[in-house]
Structures are given as C-alpha cells and as structure tokens.
Design an enzyme around this catalytic site. Structure first.
Site, PDB file in Angstrom:
ATOM      1  CB  THR A  80      -0.913  -0.004   1.252  1.00  0.00           C
ATOM      2  OG1 THR A  80      -1.691  -1.191   1.219  1.00  0.00           O
ATOM      3  CG2 THR A  80      -1.815   1.214   1.282  1.00  0.00           C
ATOM      4  N   GLY A 102       4.918   1.981  11.119  1.00  0.00           N
ATOM      5  CA  GLY A 102       4.762   0.702  11.811  1.00  0.00           C
ATOM      6  C   GLY A 102       5.981   0.338  12.636  1.00  0.00           C
ATOM      7  CB  SER A 147       1.325   5.920  12.046  1.00  0.00           C
ATOM      8  OG  SER A 147       0.608   6.826  12.874  1.00  0.00           O
ATOM      9  CB  CYS A 148      -1.917   7.083   8.220  1.00  0.00           C
ATOM     10  SG  CYS A 148      -2.415   5.612   9.133  1.00  0.00           S
ATOM     11  CG  ASN A 149      -4.530   7.171  12.898  1.00  0.00           C
ATOM     12  OD1 ASN A 149      -5.521   7.782  12.502  1.00  0.00           O
ATOM     13  ND2 ASN A 149      -4.496   5.848  12.976  1.00  0.00           N
ATOM     14  CG  HIS A 166      -3.013   6.547  17.984  1.00  0.00           C
ATOM     15  ND1 HIS A 166      -3.825   5.671  18.672  1.00  0.00           N
ATOM     16  CD2 HIS A 166      -2.808   6.002  16.770  1.00  0.00           C
ATOM     17  CE1 HIS A 166      -4.111   4.638  17.901  1.00  0.00           C
ATOM     18  NE2 HIS A 166      -3.509   4.806  16.741  1.00  0.00           N
ATOM     19  N   GLY A 167      -1.069   9.263  21.069  1.00  0.00           N
ATOM     20  CA  GLY A 167      -0.628  10.524  21.697  1.00  0.00           C
ATOM     21  C   GLY A 167       0.884  10.571  21.851  1.00  0.00           C
ATOM     22  CG  HIS A 183      -7.409   6.237  10.146  1.00  0.00           C
ATOM     23  ND1 HIS A 183      -7.663   4.941  10.507  1.00  0.00           N
ATOM     24  CD2 HIS A 183      -6.148   6.230   9.642  1.00  0.00           C
ATOM     25  CE1 HIS A 183      -6.599   4.185  10.246  1.00  0.00           C
ATOM     26  NE2 HIS A 183      -5.668   4.942   9.707  1.00  0.00           N
ATOM     27  CD  GLN A 187      -6.881   4.077   5.141  1.00  0.00           C
ATOM     28  OE1 GLN A 187      -7.549   5.059   5.397  1.00  0.00           O
ATOM     29  NE2 GLN A 187      -7.329   3.103   4.366  1.00  0.00           N
TER      30      GLN A 187
HETATM   31  N1  LIG Z   1      -1.544   1.029   5.088  1.00  0.00           N
HETATM   32  C1  LIG Z   1      -1.590   2.048   5.891  1.00  0.00           C
HETATM   33  O1  LIG Z   1      -2.669   2.538   6.209  1.00  0.00           O
HETATM   34  C2  LIG Z   1      -0.348   2.672   6.409  1.00  0.00           C
HETATM   35  C3  LIG Z   1      -0.349   4.043   6.648  1.00  0.00           C
HETATM   36  C4  LIG Z   1       0.809   4.673   7.116  1.00  0.00           C
HETATM   37  C5  LIG Z   1       1.920   3.896   7.406  1.00  0.00           C
HETATM   38  N2  LIG Z   1       1.875   2.529   7.204  1.00  0.00           N
HETATM   39  C6  LIG Z   1       3.088   1.792   7.512  1.00  0.00           C
HETATM   40  O2  LIG Z   1       3.777   1.535   6.290  1.00  0.00           O
HETATM   41  C7  LIG Z   1       4.471   0.291   6.381  1.00  0.00           C
HETATM   42  C8  LIG Z   1       3.991  -0.599   5.260  1.00  0.00           C
HETATM   43  O3  LIG Z   1       2.605  -0.830   5.427  1.00  0.00           O
HETATM   44  P1  LIG Z   1       1.658  -1.209   4.223  1.00  0.00           P
HETATM   45  O4  LIG Z   1       0.281  -0.926   4.680  1.00  0.00           O
HETATM   46  O5  LIG Z   1       2.142  -0.612   2.958  1.00  0.00           O
HETATM   47  O6  LIG Z   1       1.853  -2.776   4.204  1.00  0.00           O
HETATM   48  P2  LIG Z   1       1.433  -3.786   3.063  1.00  0.00           P
HETATM   49  O7  LIG Z   1       0.417  -3.191   2.174  1.00  0.00           O
HETATM   50  O8  LIG Z   1       1.150  -5.060   3.741  1.00  0.00           O
HETATM   51  O9  LIG Z   1       2.761  -3.898   2.217  1.00  0.00           O
HETATM   52  C9  LIG Z   1       3.925  -4.420   2.752  1.00  0.00           C
HETATM   53  C10 LIG Z   1       4.710  -5.031   1.652  1.00  0.00           C
HETATM   54  O10 LIG Z   1       5.916  -5.546   2.201  1.00  0.00           O
HETATM   55  C11 LIG Z   1       6.262  -6.663   1.456  1.00  0.00           C
HETATM   56  N3  LIG Z   1       7.013  -7.638   2.257  1.00  0.00           N
HETATM   57  C12 LIG Z   1       6.572  -8.698   2.949  1.00  0.00           C
HETATM   58  N4  LIG Z   1       7.598  -9.337   3.517  1.00  0.00           N
HETATM   59  C13 LIG Z   1       8.718  -8.656   3.159  1.00  0.00           C
HETATM   60  C14 LIG Z   1      10.089  -8.829   3.397  1.00  0.00           C
HETATM   61  N5  LIG Z   1      10.554  -9.869   4.105  1.00  0.00           N
HETATM   62  N6  LIG Z   1      10.950  -7.937   2.868  1.00  0.00           N
HETATM   63  C15 LIG Z   1      10.504  -6.895   2.129  1.00  0.00           C
HETATM   64  N7  LIG Z   1       9.214  -6.693   1.852  1.00  0.00           N
HETATM   65  C16 LIG Z   1       8.336  -7.571   2.371  1.00  0.00           C
HETATM   66  C17 LIG Z   1       5.020  -7.288   0.897  1.00  0.00           C
HETATM   67  O11 LIG Z   1       5.379  -7.567  -0.437  1.00  0.00           O
HETATM   68  P3  LIG Z   1       4.844  -8.794  -1.272  1.00  0.00           P
HETATM   69  O12 LIG Z   1       3.483  -8.333  -1.751  1.00  0.00           O
HETATM   70  O13 LIG Z   1       5.803  -8.936  -2.345  1.00  0.00           O
HETATM   71  O14 LIG Z   1       4.749  -9.994  -0.377  1.00  0.00           O
HETATM   72  C18 LIG Z   1       3.981  -6.175   0.967  1.00  0.00           C
HETATM   73  O15 LIG Z   1       3.556  -5.760  -0.299  1.00  0.00           O
HETATM   74  C19 LIG Z   1       4.183  -0.234   7.793  1.00  0.00           C
HETATM   75  O16 LIG Z   1       5.201   0.221   8.658  1.00  0.00           O
HETATM   76  C20 LIG Z   1       2.870   0.433   8.140  1.00  0.00           C
HETATM   77  O17 LIG Z   1       2.652   0.527   9.522  1.00  0.00           O
HETATM   78  C21 LIG Z   1       0.787   1.921   6.686  1.00  0.00           C
END
Ligand SMILES: NC(=O)c1ccc[n+]([C@@H]2O[C@H](COP(=O)([O-])OP(=O)(O)OC[C@H]3O[C@@H](n4cnc5c(N)ncnc54)[C@H](OP(=O)(O)O)[C@@H]3O)[C@@H](O)[C@H]2O)c1
Length: 334
Positions: free
Chosen positions: A12, A111, A140-142, A192-193, A217, A298
């Site tokens: 994402t 994360g 994070s997004c929040n 979050h705070g 959110h 988010q």
């Molecule tokens: N989604 C949100 O709302 C959001 C908002 C702000 C911040 N975040 C933060 O952004 C970070 C990523 O979140 P996300 O939501 O983008 O997660 P996600 O959609 O689950 O994407 C994570 C990606 O990491 C890959 N992955 C899995 N195992 C891995 C490994 N061993 N080495 C390298 N890549 C690997 C996966 O790739 P494959 O598809 O190839 O398996 C997956 O596409 C986290 O820290 C999260 O907390 C997320």
C-alpha cells in the site's frame, strides 16, 4: 545529480511512495522489491520499474514462475543512495542492519518504533531535524494527520484529547476485520498521543476504536486552549496550512465516502487524498475548549512526507522549497 531511491516492500505505502519518487525531478526510482511474482510484480515490470527479490530466500518463487528479477535486495542496495523501507510494520527494524552494512540511508514508516531512526518526521512540523540524517521515520498515517493540524495551532494548546476512529483494513486487504463490530483499543490512553510527541512537544492523550470501513480514519479532536482563539481564527489558520483542507458538509461532504469521491473526481492516482480533511462546520470554540473533526486517508497522507524526508536527509532543499516541490508534483491542492 539525482538521488537514487529504492523501495523495499511494494505494498500500500511502497507503491505510492515509488510513484511519488518517480514524479520528482531530483530523484530517480532505481527499483522496488517483491517477495512474490503476483500481479503487482508484473504490473511494476510492465510500467518499467525494475523488480528485485526482497531477499535471497524469495528468488526461487520468481524462478519457478519464469519471472526475471533484476537481482535481490543486496543488488538493489548497491545501486541506491537511500532505501524506503515500506515492509510490514516491525520488519524495518530487522532490515536496518542490512542497510547499515550496505552503507545506505533509510526512511522507515510508522509501523516501526521511534527508536529505529534518529528522528520521527512530519515535514511541516520538524523538517530541519532530519537534515543530513541517515535514518528517518515517517510517522504513521494517524500521527501525521494529528501533527499536521495540531502543529498549526501549537502555540494555543494547553492539552489535547483526541478520539481516533480507525478504518479496519485497507481496501485491498481481504484478511483483516472486524466486519460487524466496533473494537476499542483498551489501552487508554492509546499509543497515538505519545507518537505525536515524538514529533512535536505537546500535552496530548488519545483513545482509539477500530470500525468496519476501509476508506479513511476519522479523529474527533478536543483541545483545552491556553490563550483565546476564535472559530474564524482556526478556519484562517487551517486555510493557510499546507496539506490540510477544509470541507463543508453543506457542500455535500457528509462523510468519508464523499471525501474519497472528491479524490476520485480529481483523477488522483489510487484516489489518494494526501491532504488532511477537516470538516469546517465541526470547528467549534466553547469557552476555553476547541473542537474539530478531521479525516485521514491512511493509504496516502504519509506519501509526500517520504519525499520530503529524502530531500532533508540529503540536504537538497530547505523546508518550504521541498514541500512546495512535492506538492506541485503530486497535485496537492495547497
Ligand atoms: N496502510 C496504511 O494505512 C499505512 C499508513 C501509514 C503507514 N503505514 C506503515 O507503512 C508500512 C507498510 O505498510 P503497508 O500498509 O504498505 O503494508 P502492506 O500493504 O502489507 O505492504 C507491505 C509489503 O511488504 C512486502 N514484504 C513482505 N515481507 C517482506 C520482506 N521480508 N521484505 C521486504 N518486503 C516484504 C510485501 O510484499 P509482497 O506483496 O511482495 O509480499 C507487501 O507488499 C508499515 O510500517 C505500516 O505501519 C501503513
């Protein structure tokens, strides 16, 4: 000279950051990693983005499918100046040793715990703290959403209490829930705070609930003021705050559904709403208390922060030059 950027984790956040980097005239997207040859890997390749295996252990999956990767993560690290780690939460901390060994700077996401990096970052609040740093965490997004609006009125704040109504899953996620319940985060105050306090020093407590929606959110923010502020003052301040937009219920923005439709109508990529959406009618001052309600997309609000973090780490621009450049490149409205 363009800064050469790699993205480890093309989900994402990773795919949106890769897109945003590719829109910058002072950065070059060198490649992204995938763990498996699914449709995202094929589409990236078709778009001309070099796809690397996320580690040696994943190579076999690609070979079996006849998917020709450009190399592994170690090969990618040899070609980049900075890696954006958008792997699942908590994995970035483990990956850090690999980046250190390769001598490559890294941007981590929300994360990860704050101690993964030298600074927790929101461009409009603390850009200068990231100047020249090797490891920066985009919060994070929040936390980004809260920090954008709270930093704009920071000098008036005595105490903040915010209730976070969190989306259950991202739209592409078929595994998470709930689908028919409201789940309180029973640790009160929620994390979050304290996370906001890693960016700006304010007195804040939060609580959080997860609800069955995927779009955005919503935050209900209540502030004890230490000096007078009128509703008009707050409107004026938010109207002049970058990456914050005011929306009116009276103009049809009744819920997060219409906010996302607005982003679709703008033909934004993935219907990204990079800006924090504050409902104008919700801005209300009662004596020494200020209330407002905001929504956070988010999947995308942290994306411009990643671009600005890279510019700060390589001291390529000062705060407002970077923010303006990023905003222009992504069509951010102000
Ligand atoms: N989604 C949100 O709302 C959001 C908002 C702000 C911040 N975040 C933060 O952004 C970070 C990523 O979140 P996300 O939501 O983008 O997660 P996600 O959609 O689950 O994407 C994570 C990606 O990491 C890959 N992955 C899995 N195992 C891995 C490994 N061993 N080495 C390298 N890549 C690997 C996966 O790739 P494959 O598809 O190839 O398996 C997956 O596409 C986290 O820290 C999260 O907390 C997320």
């Amino acid at each position: 000279m363009k800064v050469r950027v790699g993205v480890n984790g093309y989900g994402t956040i990773g795919k949106r950051v890769a897109y945003a980097v590719s829109r910058q005239d002072d950065m070059e997207l060198i490649g992204v990693t995938k763990t498996k040859p699914d449709f995202e890997a094929y589409l990236a390749k078709e778009m001309g983005i070099p796809v690397y295996a996320a580690g040696d252990g994943f190579i076999q999956r690609f070979e079996k499918a006849g998917f020709d990767v450009a190399g592994t993560l170690s090969d990618l690290l040899e070609k980049v100046d900075v890696i954006v780690d958008a792997s699942p939460g908590g994995m970035g901390a483990k990956n850090k040793a690999i980046y250190e060994k390769a001598g490559v700077k890294a941007v981590f996401e929300g994360g990860e715990k704050a101690n993964v990096a030298e600074v927790s970052f929101v461009a409009q609040a603390n850009y200068e703290k990231a100047l020249g740093k090797d490891y920066v965490r985009v919060v994070s997004c929040n936390t980004t959403g809260l920090t954008r609006t709270l930093s704009a009125i920071q000098e008036y704040i005595d105490y903040v209490y915010a209730v976070m109504i969190r989306r259950a899953a991202d739209p592409n996620d078929s595994k998470r829930g709930p689908v028919n319940a409201i789940v309180p985060t029973v640790e009160v105050p929620s994390h979050h705070g304290p996370d906001v306090q890693t960016v700006i020093p304010i007195n804040i407590e939060t609580s959080a609930f997860v609800v069955p929606t995927t779009l955005m959110h919503v935050h209900s923010v209540m502030i004890e003021l230490k000096k007078p502020l009128t509703e008009k003052d707050v409107v004026d301040i938010f109207e002049n705050t970058t990456r914050v937009l005011l929306f009116e219920k009276g103009r049809g923005f009744e819920s997060t559904a219409q906010l996302i439709e607005f982003a679709r109508d703008l033909h934004r990529e993935w219907n990204n709403l990079y800006e924090i959406a504050v409902w104008k009618e919700s801005i209300s001052v009662k004596g020494k208390r200020l209330f407002y309600i905001q929504a956070v997309h988010q999947e995308s609000d942290v994306v411009p922060e990643n671009v600005d973090a890279i510019r700060a780490m390589f001291e390529m621009a000062e705060r407002w030059e970077s923010i303006r450049k990023t905003n222009r490149s992504l069509g951010i409205l102000k």
